[in-house]
Design a protein around this motif. Structure first.
Motif, PDB file in Angstrom:
ATOM      1  N   HIS A 227       0.103  25.002  88.909  1.00 27.72           N
ATOM      2  CA  HIS A 227       1.412  24.257  88.753  1.00 27.72           C
ATOM      3  C   HIS A 227       1.545  23.519  87.494  1.00 27.72           C
ATOM      4  CE1 HIS A 227       3.685  25.685  92.253  1.00 27.72           C
ATOM      5  NE2 HIS A 227       2.552  25.905  93.073  1.00 27.72           N
ATOM      6  N   ALA A 228       0.480  22.672  87.439  1.00 26.39           N
ATOM      7  CA  ALA A 228       0.749  21.640  86.332  1.00 26.39           C
ATOM      8  C   ALA A 228       0.660  22.588  84.952  1.00 26.39           C
ATOM      9  CB  ALA A 228      -0.589  21.017  86.356  1.00 26.39           C
ATOM     10  N   VAL A 229      -0.015  23.469  84.758  1.00 23.36           N
ATOM     11  CA  VAL A 229      -0.190  24.266  83.636  1.00 23.36           C
ATOM     12  C   VAL A 229       1.242  24.871  83.291  1.00 23.36           C
ATOM     13  CG1 VAL A 229      -1.119  26.204  82.405  1.00 23.36           C
ATOM     14  CG2 VAL A 229      -2.608  24.705  83.231  1.00 23.36           C
ATOM     15  N   ALA A 230       1.685  25.476  84.375  1.00 21.36           N
ATOM     16  CA  ALA A 230       3.010  26.371  84.459  1.00 21.36           C
ATOM     17  C   ALA A 230       4.213  25.215  84.012  1.00 21.36           C
ATOM     18  CB  ALA A 230       3.432  26.742  85.691  1.00 21.36           C
ATOM     19  N   GLU A 231       3.883  24.097  84.258  1.00 20.65           N
ATOM     20  CA  GLU A 231       5.078  22.920  84.104  1.00 20.65           C
ATOM     21  C   GLU A 231       4.804  22.688  82.604  1.00 20.65           C
ATOM     22  OE1 GLU A 231       8.198  20.009  84.358  1.00 20.65           O
ATOM     23  OE2 GLU A 231       7.663  21.695  85.529  1.00 20.65           O
ATOM     24  N   LEU A 232       3.676  22.314  82.101  1.00 21.54           N
ATOM     25  CA  LEU A 232       3.459  22.007  80.662  1.00 21.54           C
ATOM     26  C   LEU A 232       3.916  23.210  79.915  1.00 21.54           C
ATOM     27  CD1 LEU A 232       0.009  20.444  80.736  1.00 21.54           C
ATOM     28  CD2 LEU A 232       2.074  19.375  80.145  1.00 21.54           C
ATOM     29  N   ARG A 233       3.699  24.300  80.178  1.00 18.13           N
ATOM     30  CA  ARG A 233       4.241  25.610  79.429  1.00 18.13           C
ATOM     31  C   ARG A 233       5.852  25.597  79.413  1.00 18.13           C
ATOM     32  NH1 ARG A 233      -0.016  30.085  81.422  1.00 18.13           N
ATOM     33  NH2 ARG A 233      -1.464  29.444  80.093  1.00 18.13           N
ATOM     34  N   ARG A 234       6.334  25.273  80.836  1.00 19.86           N
ATOM     35  CA  ARG A 234       7.918  25.119  80.616  1.00 19.86           C
ATOM     36  C   ARG A 234       8.511  24.233  79.954  1.00 19.86           C
ATOM     37  NH1 ARG A 234      11.675  22.578  82.948  1.00 19.86           N
ATOM     38  NH2 ARG A 234      10.344  21.191  83.991  1.00 19.86           N
TER      39      ARG A 234
END
Length: 66
Positions: free
Chosen positions: A46-53
């Motif tokens: 979830h954290a990596v997805a947020e950083l990518r977003r």
């Protein structure tokens, strides 16, 4: 979450999403011994997805650093 994302407000939002995912996917957990690794993986994803977003968000000229 705060360490990965670097902001408190965003970290709380992602943490809530993590707990919703954990609640929804708990029946798929095969071994109780693997819970710590399993929940860490969900939180990390979830954290990596947020950083990518956030990195895909366009920067407006008003927000650009001088």
């Amino acid at each position: 979450m705060r360490r990965i994302l670097g902001e408190a407000d965003g970290a709380l939002d992602i943490l809530q999403a993590v707990w919703l995912t954990v609640h929804r996917k708990l029946p798929t957990l095969r071994s109780a011994d693997a819970f710590r690794v399993w929940i860490y993986r969900i939180a990390h994803d979830h954290a990596v997805a947020e950083l990518r977003r956030k990195s895909r968000r366009p920067v407006l000229f008003e927000d650009a650093p001088d």
